[in-house]
Design a protein around this motif. Structure first.
Motif, PDB file in Angstrom:
ATOM      1  N   ASN A 288      39.445  42.888  44.458  1.00  0.00           N
ATOM      2  CA  ASN A 288      39.188  41.522  43.971  1.00  0.00           C
ATOM      3  C   ASN A 288      39.872  41.343  42.608  1.00  0.00           C
ATOM      4  N   PRO A 289      40.861  40.462  42.514  1.00  0.00           N
ATOM      5  CA  PRO A 289      41.598  40.338  41.241  1.00  0.00           C
ATOM      6  C   PRO A 289      40.710  39.977  40.055  1.00  0.00           C
ATOM      7  N   ALA A 290      39.568  39.338  40.334  1.00  0.00           N
ATOM      8  CA  ALA A 290      38.642  38.993  39.237  1.00  0.00           C
ATOM      9  C   ALA A 290      38.089  40.255  38.579  1.00  0.00           C
ATOM     10  N   GLN A 291      38.084  41.359  39.353  1.00  0.00           N
ATOM     11  CA  GLN A 291      37.576  42.624  38.799  1.00  0.00           C
ATOM     12  C   GLN A 291      38.698  43.592  38.444  1.00  0.00           C
ATOM     13  N   ALA A 292      39.943  43.182  38.622  1.00  0.00           N
ATOM     14  CA  ALA A 292      41.073  44.083  38.357  1.00  0.00           C
ATOM     15  C   ALA A 292      41.340  44.190  36.847  1.00  0.00           C
TER      16      ALA A 292
END
Ligand code: GDP
Length: 145
Positions: free
Chosen positions: A100-104
């Motif tokens: 998930n890019p929000a958590q990357a």
């Protein structure tokens, strides 16, 4: 008898996914991969069929997002590649960041180029075994060096 040490492969498999290829990020992503020390051992630019995308993600067939994933993966061209580097699988997962890019993490490829957990710009194998299986799915012996 089990071998004393597990032999680590130095190769991984990646795809630049249709969201990234259609937005024109292919060059920037390849540049980041190469600057991180990965060598390209095989590469092709292709569009998957529905059957091929389903087979590649067969392990996710029972998941609720399976059809969405397949539809996304056939929505445009992908770049498939085999990459070489010491500790390739783990180092590449670190370079691309969380699913998930929000958590990357900052600076990772998914943080920079991905829009959502589904349309997340790149694939990276999660084990040496899968790197071999996935590389073999796309490339014959003649297409790699
Ligand atoms: P990866 O190893 O980081 O690629 O993650 P997974 O093996 O868990 O999932 C494989 C791919 O399925 C991801 O890269 C996403 O493209 C997609 N995916 C995972 N979770 C979801 C989700 O909740 N929704 C959708 N639409 N796609 C997902």
């Amino acid at each position: 008898m089990q071998p004393k040490f597990k032999i680590m492969s130095n190769r991984t498999f990646t795809m630049i996914k249709p969201d990234a290829t259609t937005k024109g990020y292919t060059g920037a992503i390849l540049d980041q991969i190469i600057k991180a020390g990965f060598k390209v051992k095989a590469m092709k630019w292709i569009q998957l069929s529905e059957e091929q995308a389903g087979l590649f993600y067969d392990v996710h067939r029972a998941r609720p997002f399976f059809q969405e994933l397949v539809d996304f993966m056939i929505s445009g061209p992908i770049v498939a590649a085999i990459l070489e580097k010491e500790n390739a699988v783990a180092d590449f997962r670190e370079l691309i960041g969380a699913t998930n890019p929000a958590q990357a993490a900052e600076g990772t490829i998914r943080k920079l180029y991905a829009a959502s957990i589904g349309e997340n710009a790149v694939h990276g194998s999660d084990s040496d075994e899968n790197a071999t299986i996935e590389g073999d799915f796309f490339f014959t012996k003649l297409e790699r060096f």
